[in-house]
Design a protein around this motif. Structure first.
Motif, PDB file in Angstrom:
ATOM      1  N   ALA D 109       0.833  -1.202   0.000  1.00  0.00           N
ATOM      2  CA  ALA D 109       0.000   0.000   0.000  1.00  0.00           C
ATOM      3  C   ALA D 109       0.866   1.250   0.000  1.00  0.00           C
ATOM      4  O   ALA D 109       0.596   2.211  -0.725  1.00  0.00           O
ATOM      5  CB  ALA D 109      -0.929  -0.006   1.210  1.00  0.00           C
ATOM      6  N   LEU D 110       1.946   1.213   0.796  1.00  0.00           N
ATOM      7  CA  LEU D 110       2.782   2.405   0.892  1.00  0.00           C
ATOM      8  C   LEU D 110       3.591   2.634  -0.385  1.00  0.00           C
ATOM      9  O   LEU D 110       3.964   3.759  -0.697  1.00  0.00           O
ATOM     10  CB  LEU D 110       3.722   2.292   2.093  1.00  0.00           C
ATOM     11  CG  LEU D 110       3.048   2.423   3.452  1.00  0.00           C
ATOM     12  CD1 LEU D 110       4.051   2.229   4.560  1.00  0.00           C
ATOM     13  CD2 LEU D 110       2.390   3.788   3.592  1.00  0.00           C
ATOM     14  N   ALA D 111       3.857   1.553  -1.104  1.00  0.00           N
ATOM     15  CA  ALA D 111       4.674   1.716  -2.305  1.00  0.00           C
ATOM     16  C   ALA D 111       3.845   2.008  -3.538  1.00  0.00           C
ATOM     17  O   ALA D 111       4.261   2.740  -4.414  1.00  0.00           O
ATOM     18  CB  ALA D 111       5.502   0.452  -2.531  1.00  0.00           C
ATOM     19  N   ARG D 118      -0.658   8.933   3.633  1.00  0.00           N
ATOM     20  CA  ARG D 118       0.413   8.000   3.326  1.00  0.00           C
ATOM     21  C   ARG D 118       1.764   8.510   3.814  1.00  0.00           C
ATOM     22  O   ARG D 118       2.542   7.774   4.422  1.00  0.00           O
ATOM     23  CB  ARG D 118       0.480   7.761   1.819  1.00  0.00           C
ATOM     24  CG  ARG D 118       1.501   6.698   1.464  1.00  0.00           C
ATOM     25  CD  ARG D 118       1.505   6.425  -0.002  1.00  0.00           C
ATOM     26  NE  ARG D 118       2.258   7.441  -0.704  1.00  0.00           N
ATOM     27  CZ  ARG D 118       2.858   7.226  -1.868  1.00  0.00           C
ATOM     28  NH1 ARG D 118       2.767   6.068  -2.442  1.00  0.00           N
ATOM     29  NH2 ARG D 118       3.516   8.185  -2.457  1.00  0.00           N
ATOM     30  N   ASN D 119       2.020   9.773   3.544  1.00  0.00           N
ATOM     31  CA  ASN D 119       3.320  10.302   3.938  1.00  0.00           C
ATOM     32  C   ASN D 119       3.495  10.318   5.446  1.00  0.00           C
ATOM     33  O   ASN D 119       4.593  10.104   5.957  1.00  0.00           O
ATOM     34  CB  ASN D 119       3.515  11.712   3.366  1.00  0.00           C
ATOM     35  CG  ASN D 119       3.685  11.648   1.867  1.00  0.00           C
ATOM     36  OD1 ASN D 119       4.101  10.611   1.331  1.00  0.00           O
ATOM     37  ND2 ASN D 119       3.334  12.722   1.191  1.00  0.00           N
ATOM     38  N   LEU D 120       2.397  10.536   6.128  1.00  0.00           N
ATOM     39  CA  LEU D 120       2.450  10.524   7.592  1.00  0.00           C
ATOM     40  C   LEU D 120       2.813   9.125   8.074  1.00  0.00           C
ATOM     41  O   LEU D 120       3.724   8.939   8.890  1.00  0.00           O
ATOM     42  CB  LEU D 120       1.096  10.954   8.167  1.00  0.00           C
ATOM     43  CG  LEU D 120       1.045  10.966   9.686  1.00  0.00           C
ATOM     44  CD1 LEU D 120       1.871  12.113  10.232  1.00  0.00           C
ATOM     45  CD2 LEU D 120      -0.383  11.042  10.185  1.00  0.00           C
ATOM     46  N   VAL D 121       2.109   8.122   7.532  1.00  0.00           N
ATOM     47  CA  VAL D 121       2.386   6.736   7.923  1.00  0.00           C
ATOM     48  C   VAL D 121       3.842   6.403   7.643  1.00  0.00           C
ATOM     49  O   VAL D 121       4.552   5.826   8.478  1.00  0.00           O
ATOM     50  CB  VAL D 121       1.459   5.758   7.171  1.00  0.00           C
ATOM     51  CG1 VAL D 121       1.847   4.325   7.478  1.00  0.00           C
ATOM     52  CG2 VAL D 121       0.018   5.995   7.547  1.00  0.00           C
ATOM     53  N   LEU D 122       4.305   6.798   6.470  1.00  0.00           N
ATOM     54  CA  LEU D 122       5.675   6.520   6.067  1.00  0.00           C
ATOM     55  C   LEU D 122       6.665   7.136   7.045  1.00  0.00           C
ATOM     56  O   LEU D 122       7.640   6.504   7.471  1.00  0.00           O
ATOM     57  CB  LEU D 122       5.892   7.097   4.669  1.00  0.00           C
ATOM     58  CG  LEU D 122       6.889   6.359   3.806  1.00  0.00           C
ATOM     59  CD1 LEU D 122       6.513   4.908   3.665  1.00  0.00           C
ATOM     60  CD2 LEU D 122       6.955   7.023   2.445  1.00  0.00           C
TER      61      LEU D 122
END
Lengths: 295, 459, 374, 290
Positions: D109-111, D118-122
């Motif tokens: 999912a992140l890729a 998404r950026n926060l999770v990353l």
């Protein structure tokens, strides 16, 4: 506005991250925040807490034991990485020779210690490094008439810990280097040798730059891991004893001691956050450097 | 769809599901009743009989004896105390690093104060008083003592007596070292000394603390006042360092308490070693080859007429405040604990199996303590230990005790290096250096004491 | 089969604050059974347009209509389209057969139907012999055939091609090119083909849509695009070697119209443009403009048998590149370089002085500022 | 002719040196294993008396009669070792499977997806990578207590299911070896998202899958602090805790420790031999390519 529908339903990405995200948020992020709260407290376990403001940080900075731990950890990390990287690279270079037979045996042999886990390496080191009866001293005495009472576990605790780490992780890192070497374009090396570069120059000017991204990655990972070293000395010194003059005390070990033996979770969290900030700083530095290199 | 997945993942999936089924299908042990944790299998073996008869009489509250390794026991006990969760109904724990159990006010301590119960049942005077000290914190008694652990000196009678030395004359450490020093040195000619007067490890503080305790040098008291920078302690350190740093190194740095220690003892690397009563069983087990070669004697004193024994280690039985059963089981746990620890059978069994002598003074007259031992060349070693039992030093239950011990060890190793670099026989300079190092050590401990805010109210 | 209509497509990859606009109002009508080629330099938005049609990319605004149905809210799999990717996008762990059958299997076609479809497509593409091999054992050309086959078995309404030939070597590229054209003739399907290669565009398309910077510049049949480019961009993009541009003005000299290169150099070009052109360019007299002349419209004076009016100039040969039937001459007039494409009948020496002529009937003129054709 | 011969002589020397050095390195790494293997068969008396095999009258000058399986029988009879093995296999395999799947899904999912946050999770994942694990030990213990998960397998399994490192590794691998066009192709082919993940994406990252299964299995197998703190009931103990508990107050059962260690290395060694190729390829797939 005429919004075009996405190729996937909007909830699909969340479906994929959800199992990770939920557990991660609950069991990592939440405790992480909790640990920030703890840095302002002094506790006896979770039951007794008292707000102390920035006292924990103030006390840590004037705590000689903390600084010994910092010194030991930095020494351990820098020495083990500085020795390990060239050693791993050297082994990888030897193993990368095209004519080498039995490569998979050598690879397996050198890699095998990584399988055992630091728990067993810790327990085993405690036996192997013993004066007189330990395997190391006994072998060295038999081979070189080395001092059979050589105090690995007291005066030379740090070298012993570094040797144990080298034994355990050099082969593991060698795998990375080997893979990187096999990815170096043969044309580059060939063209360098046509240009008249000797073995050493070829290595310095072609091979080394080509494997640099991998080397950087491996170095960073090893550095982070060794700055967090804990299980090895914990089991090697069988628990609370951090060795004479705290020679085996590392930052994470001190964190564990203050948190789980003394029960001061606040002090432990403050130590943990100091280390975490250092590690975050290191990885930002690494990203900067590798980005600069690319542009 | 399944066919596309890697075999490794599928195989592990199958293994995982299989194991899950097995784990679920496994019979669950019901822990109804009282749970008893001990860190020593040897102790539990001594309690089997008592427990069986208890269980017959109290079928509703049977006691489950559970072995938990020392590390695990400390981790879990502290974890449950800190979290306020129930652990076991009775915990038998070893004296040592877990001194932090005594941190903070009484409310923060996980164990019940047993003093009122001991007084109620009229038992307190039956116990050898020094044996209570490690479990007594500012007047509260948190555990029943399991033992006394007096220390004698074990020596290689075969070698020492063959050299015509009469140990009865060696009443002080100075005399002892002087008499035995000629027997030591490099025997096999490889350039390294392989015979020493006394086993004195430089990696752990235990033996060092025995010596300090014997000399009457209390490190820290019950109210967390640091005394480790006293002349008595400095004197002990200076002498030991002097012997350790001499070119004919008189103390042997042996990794004590491990199986590895047995070999050097068998080979005569150390002519003598400090031997608390529990080490007897250790020797039976690890070095049976020593039988008939060793004898025990009271410790040489630091000064003529001084104390001839010391103390090391100790076990207590504590009753945690928070238990699964709550108040109902608490009284039962006390009953069981009292019966067990004040039982004659247990005292006898323990001595026979492990050499440990009981802290209950009434039982010191039991005939078992007068039996002759073949291991110790016919000595009545039980009696020898009991003779010293009332003299064992008082110990502190300060939560900072462990740190004091560590600092003491650091000071000792630094002093050895100092002695090696300077004159190892210059006692005056060694003593002043020892005093200096101990001042630093005391200051470090004081820093930690000052950090604690929970103890403030008590001072 | 189907027509595809794109209405005022806007696509912003960034957000309102930091816009990153890929499509700036694309309007295009692709007729039923047409072979439409989208061509342009990289980053011009051609691939984005294709992906929007496929439904792989969402839109900021605009409508995608296939066969009269608005497709904006339809998932890619329900649009009844097939797409062939530049890197073939074959599933590496499936055999060729499984790759081709995959989409049908997903649509729950009966097994024998799948087999007959795959086999007939394989036969048509001549890949029957390696139906059971894995993709990584195939050559690039073979892989792209499989990718084509995978699209064919579906018999979709629209075929989408995203630079399918650019990973192939030159030879495979030429053969695949004709293969795809033949396929179009046989299937009579609507095909939309994205490429940056103007040769592919010219040879394959029924119509070509030239795009630049997120906008459509010109849509027309290949030869019209070549002969009547709407601006300098199209003129330069289509044709190889590239068209020559010379900046200058048309001035009156002794009652005749002359093109004068805007260059202080003594060797600046200056020639009579003849009556016909003079009349046509009357309105632009005196303005700065750009002359475009295609390499094949420059002749060697000695070989010029043309009856049409020509100019006459001198230039030095810098390099000659014999290509077989024709030769590319890199000339230098002294003021600037020119590329000419001449027959290979003669040999040219480096630094040889050459007299050349330009076909006045085939000259293009562009506004120097706007770049638009005049 | 001459320079050629000289060159081949040099080559011969360097080849010999390479073999000598590699053999030496292998000896150094394998010696402790040999010591361990031999020690497991020795009795208490001989354990520290001889470095390796006890010398005697037997074949090769070794006192074979002094070696025995005693330590092995003791760990199975005196301890609940079979049960410990079952617990370890259960914990390690379940953790490996679950954490691999969640990490692969999260990394995918992140890729390969764009979504809000998404950026926060990353960023949080990257930060979590450098957080020293013991920092979380205390608050996690508190949390497990409040969730009533102490002394349960769930208390060990659940936190292990969300490995930041795994998500990071899988994201790297997905970026490197899952071309977006393949996913798009599957989408056009009518393949659902979950199905695409399991039938298209997972096979593509197979080496990483193997490697991560291995890493995760190994990590759980060797993990000792978490089960030691979280589990109370001896019946639930994995091998690592059971082995460490052999170091008792009065004596350390080194014979049993070495025998137990030997037994506990065997399954991981077996798994490694099976997954060796994927493991090595997968390990490097996150790092080597840019």
């Amino acid at each position: 506005m005429n919004r075009h529908r996405k190729a996937v339903a909007p909830w699909v990405p969340y479906l994929f991250v959800a199992p990770f995200l939920i557990t991660f948020a609950l069991f990592t992020v939440y405790p992480l925040f909790q640990s920030i709260v703890l840095t302002t407290q002094q506790t006896i376990g979770p039951g007794f807490e008292r707000y102390v403001g920035a006292d924990n940080f103030r006390n840590i900075l004037s705590d000689p034991k903390f600084w010994i731990a910092v010194k030991n950890t930095l020494l351990f990390a820098s020495a083990s990485v500085a020795i390990q990287m060239p050693l791993a690279l050297g082994l990888a270079l030897l193993m990368n020779q095209p004519w080498l037979r039995g490569r998979s045996f050598y690879r397996l042999a050198v890699f095998s210690p990584a399988l055992v886990g630091s728990v067993f390496v810790g327990i085993m080191s405690a036996i192997v490094f013993q004066a007189r009866t330990g395997m190391l001293n006994r072998s060295l005495h038999a081979l070189f008439n080395f001092n059979p009472d050589f105090p690995w576990l007291s005066t030379y605790l740090m070298p012993a810990m570094i040797i144990a780490t080298l034994w355990m992780w050099t082969g593991f890192n060698m795998i990375y280097f080997l893979a990187a070497l096999q990815n170096v374009e043969k044309e580059l090396v060939d063209s360098a040798s046509i240009d008249g570069a000797g073995t050493w120059q070829r290595f310095l000017h072609v091979t080394l730059p080509a494997i640099r991204p991998v080397a950087g990655y491996v170095t960073l990972i090893s550095l982070i891991a060794s700055l967090q070293v804990f299980e090895l000395p914990y089991l090697m010194l069988s628990r609370l004893n951090s060795g004479p003059e705290n020679r085996g005390l590392t930052v994470v070990m001190y964190l564990y001691q203050t948190g789980f033996n003394v029960g001061d979770l606040g002090y432990a969290s403050a130590i943990g956050w100091i280390l975490a900030l250092l590690l975050i700083f290191l990885s930002i530095l690494y990203r900067r450097m590798s980005r600069d290199e690319r542009t | 769809m399944i066919g596309a997945l890697p075999a490794s993942l599928l195989a592990l999936c199958v293994v995982s599901m299989l194991c899950t089924a097995l784990v679920i299908a496994r019979d669950k042990q019901e822990h109804k009743g009282l749970v008893y944790w001990s860190f020593a299998r040897e102790h539990l073996r001594a309690y089997v009989q008592q427990t069986e008869s208890w269980n017959k009489q109290n079928p509703d509250l049977p006691v489950h004896l559970t072995y938990v390794s020392e590390q695990a026991l400390t981790d879990r006990m502290m974890g449950s105390f800190f979290a306020g969760t129930p652990s076991a109904d009775m915990i038998e724990m070893n004296q040592g690093p877990n001194v932090n159990v005594w941190r903070g006010p009484d409310e923060a301590t996980g164990f019940r104060d047993l003093a009122p119960l001991l007084r109620r049942d009229g038992l307190i005077d039956k116990i050898n008083p020094p044996s209570l000290s490690p479990w007594t914190r500012q007047g509260r008694i948190y555990g029943l003592p399991h033992d006394v652990h007096p220390v004698l000196l074990c020596y290689r009678a075969d070698i020492v007596e063959a050299a015509g030395i009469n140990v009865d004359e060696l009443t002080t450490w100075d005399k002892f070292f002087e008499a035995l020093a000629p027997l030591c040195g490099d025997l096999d000619g490889d350039g390294y000394s392989d015979r020493h007067v006394l086993e004195m490890p430089e990696t752990t503080h235990f033996m060092l603390v025995i010596m300090v305790d014997q000399a009457g040098g209390m490190l820290i008291d019950d109210y967390d006042r640091v005394h480790m920078n006293s002349p008595a302690v400095a004197n002990v350190l200076a002498k030991l360092a002097s012997w350790a740093a001499r070119e004919d190194k008189l103390t042997a740095d042996i990794p004590v308490f491990t199986a590895a220690a047995a070999q050097p003892l068998l080979k005569g690397q150390a002519l003598s070693w400090l031997c608390p009563d529990w080490r007897v069983a250790n020797m039976y087990d690890m070095a049976p080859g020593l039988a008939g070669k060793v004898k025990l004697m009271p410790l040489p004193a630091w000064e003529e007429g001084g104390r001839r024994t010391s103390v090391l280690g100790g076990t207590m039985l504590g009753l945690p405040k928070v238990t699964r059963g709550g108040a109902e089981t608490a009284e039962a746990a006390w009953q069981f604990a009292r019966n067990l620890y004040f039982s004659k059978e247990t005292a006898e069994y323990l001595f026979r199996e492990t050499g440990i002598i009981t802290p209950i003074k009434d039982y010191w007259t039991l005939p078992v303590f007068d039996e002759k031992s073949d291991f110790f060349c016919g000595q009545r070693f039980g009696r020898m230990y009991i003779e010293q039992a009332p003299n064992v030093p008082i110990r502190s239950s300060s939560p900072y005790l462990h740190q004091c011990c560590e600092e003491l060890l650091s000071a000792y190793t630094r002093l050895i290096s100092y002695a090696q670099e300077h004159d190892a026989r210059d006692m005056e300079s060694l003593q002043s250096e020892a005093a200096r190092l101990l001042d630093i050590a005391a200051k470090n401990v004081q820093l930690a004491v000052d950090r604690g805010t929970f103890e403030e109210g008590e001072k | 089969m189907a027509s595809v209509t794109l209405e005022n497509l806007f696509k912003n990859y960034g957000d309102a604050k930091r816009p990153n606009v890929a499509l700036k109002g694309i309007d295009l009508e692709i007729r039923d059974r047409e072979f439409m080629v989208l061509v342009g330099p990289s980053g011009c938005g051609k691939s984005t347009t294709l992906r929007v049609i496929a439904g792989l990319e969402d839109l900021t605004s605009g409508r995608v209509i296939i066969d009269g149905q608005e497709m904006n809210h339809v998932l890619p799999r329900d649009r009844d389209i097939a797409m062939v990717f530049q890197n073939y996008a074959l599933y590496p762990h499936m055999s060729v057969y499984e790759n081709m059958a995959f989409a049908l299997k997903m649509r729950r076609f009966p097994a024998d139907e799948i087999r007959s479809r795959v086999e007939s497509a394989a036969k048509a593409l001549d890949i029957t012999s390696y139906l059971h091999r894995k993709p990584h054992t195939l050559s690039g050309g073979q892989m792209q055939r499989v990718a084509l086959g995978r699209a064919i078995v579906r018999s979709p309404r629209v075929f989408l091609f995203d630079e399918p030939l650019s990973n192939l070597d030159a030879k495979a590229r030429v053969s695949m090119r004709t293969e795809i054209v033949k396929l179009h003739d046989r299937l009579q399907a609507t095909m939309i083909y994205v490429t940056h290669d103007q040769v592919e565009a010219m040879t394959m398309g029924d119509r070509i849509c030239v795009m630049n910077e997120g906008k459509i510049v010109q849509v027309d049949e290949p030869l019209n695009i070549y002969n009547r480019p709407v601006n300098m961009f199209v003129a330069a993009f289509i044709g190889s070697p590239q068209i020559n541009f010379i900046k200058g003005r048309i001035v009156s000299e002794e009652g005749r119209s002359c093109f004068v290169e805007q260059n202080d150099d003594a060797d600046a070009l200056r020639f009579d443009i003849g009556e016909q052109l003079s009349l046509r360019m009357e309105a632009h007299r005196g303005k700065t403009l750009v002359l475009g002349v295609r390499p094949e419209d420059i002749y060697d004076q000695r070989r010029c048998t043309a009856t049409q009016p020509t100019s006459q100039q001198f230039a030095r040969v810098e390099i000659s590149e014999p290509m077989g039937p024709e030769t590319y001459l890199y000339l230098n007039t002294g003021a600037h370089p020119l590329i000419a494409r001449v027959r290979s009948n003669d040999r040219y020496q480096t630094n040889e002085q050459l007299q050349f002529r330009m076909d006045l009937a085939k000259l293009h003129f562009f506004d120097a500022e706007s770049g638009l054709a005049l | 002719m001459r320079p050629f011969r000289k060159a081949s002589l040099l080559l011969g020397i360097s080849q010999t040196m390479t073999y000598v050095l590699l053999t030496l390195a292998s000896l150094v790494t394998l010696a402790p294993f040999y010591w361990l293997a031999v020690a497991a068969f020795k009795n208490k008396e001989d354990f520290f008396a001889y470095n390796f095999l006890p010398p005697g009258e037997g074949l090769f000058g070794v006192a074979w009669e002094r070696l025995s399986l005693g330590n092995f029988t003791r760990i199975f009879t005196e301890l609940d070792f079979a049960n410990n093995i079952l617990n370890s296999v259960f914990l390690a395999s379940t953790t490996a499977v679950l954490s691999t799947i969640t990490a692969a899904m999260g990394g995918y999912a992140l890729a390969r997806f764009e979504f809000r946050g998404r950026n926060l999770v990353l960023a949080v994942v990257l930060t979590a990578l450098v957080i020293p694990a013991p920092l979380l030990l205390a608050p996690s213990y508190q949390l497990l207590y409040h969730l009533n998960l102490l002394d349960s397998y769930a208390g060990l399994l659940l936190p292990a299911v969300a490995p930041a490192f795994g998500v990071f590794l899988f994201r790297q691998t997905m970026l490197n070896s899952v071309p977006p066009s393949l996913i798009e192709s599957a989408r056009i082919d009518g393949c659902g998202e979950l199905r695409t993940f399991f039938t298209i994406v997972l096979p593509l990252v197979r080496p990483m899958l193997g490697a991560y299964l291995m890493i995760s299995f190994l990590g759980t197998w060797n993990n000792f602090i978490n089960p030691q703190i979280i589990l109370q009931d001896a019946e639930k103990f994995p091998l690592s805790v059971a082995l460490a508990s052999l170091q008792t107050a009065y004596r350390s059962e080194y014979g049993m420790i070495t025998a137990g260690t030997l037994v506990s290395i065997a399954p991981v060694a077996l798994l490694f031999l099976l997954l060796q190729k994927e493991f090595i390829r997968g390990l490097t797939s996150g790092a080597v390519k840019e």
